[in-house]
Design an enzyme around this catalytic site. Structure first.
Site, PDB file in Angstrom:
ATOM      1  CG  ASP A  32      -1.669  -0.653   1.135  1.00 47.83           C
ATOM      2  OD1 ASP A  32      -1.845  -2.111   0.037  1.00 47.83           O
ATOM      3  OD2 ASP A  32      -2.692  -1.422   1.908  1.00 47.83           O
ATOM      4  CE  LYS A  79      -4.087  -4.229   1.305  1.00 48.21           C
ATOM      5  NZ  LYS A  79      -5.062  -2.903   1.979  1.00 48.21           N
ATOM      6  CB  CYS A 137      -2.359  -2.566   4.580  1.00 45.39           C
ATOM      7  SG  CYS A 137      -3.795  -1.345   5.211  1.00 45.39           S
TER       8      CYS A 137
END
Length: 195
Positions: free
Chosen positions: A11, A103, A145
């Site tokens: 990310d 995602k 994350c």
């Protein structure tokens, strides 16, 4: 680097770096350092995940559209598919990425293992097909994350190394707790890649 080792970049997106909807201090610097590392390393595969939330609705309660976010399980709108905030930070050399994972399409998702490749293949299945047994994990944010991805990788039977200096965190306290929890789960936590 062993032949069955991959790098997972979690990310590193505009909305998670300085100036973004959920920007982490040091995110842009981490993006640049990750690209430098990838240029020098020799992985069997380089994987990068991105939040890729739906523009409509609250993405399964992930977006706090009807009130203030609690920053635990509800968040400001971020990383909406097709927007600048969802794109990789410009310091990320996308030409070095072999596998792109998205995602959070319409639902909360923290771990890269909750996502799928551009071809619709779950990440764990893609890694298994390539014979990957080890992941180096880097990215943003350490306590959200990155942590979730590391714990899921371990649950999938992969060996995991988390490179602290190639992650950006929301807070120092959160970083320390996350690193401890990943280590407790079996990850090797190093400061830099040479440790």
């Amino acid at each position: 680097m062993t032949r069955n080792a991959a790098l997972l970049i979690v990310d590193v997106q505009n909305d998670f770096t300085e100036g973004g909807a959920l920007g982490c201090e040091g995110g842009a610097e981490v993006a640049a350092r990750i690209t430098e590392h990838v240029t020098q390393a020799n992985y069997a595969a380089v994987v990068a995940s991105r939040d890729w939330h739906d523009a409509d609705g609250d993405n399964g309660g992930h977006f706090a559209v009807d009130g203030a976010p609690n920053f635990v399980n509800t968040w400001p709108v971020h990383c909406v598919a097709g927007t600048a905030g969802a794109e990789y930070h410009p310091a990320v050399d996308t030409a070095k990425i072999d596998i792109h994972v998205k995602k959070g399409m319409g639902e909360p998702a923290y771990s890269a293992f909750e996502g799928e490749t551009d071809e619709g293949i779950p990440l764990a299945q893609e890694l298994a097909a390539r014979g990957i047994g080890h992941l180096d994990i880097v990215g943003i944010a350490t306590e959200h994350c990155v942590r979730a991805s590391a714990l899921d990788a371990i649950a999938e039977g992969l060996s995991v190394r988390v490179v602290n200096d190639l992650t950006a965190a929301v807070s120092d306290e959160g970083r320390n707790r996350a690193l401890a929890s990943m280590a407790d789960a079996g990850a090797v936590v190093v400061g830099t890649i040479g440790d």
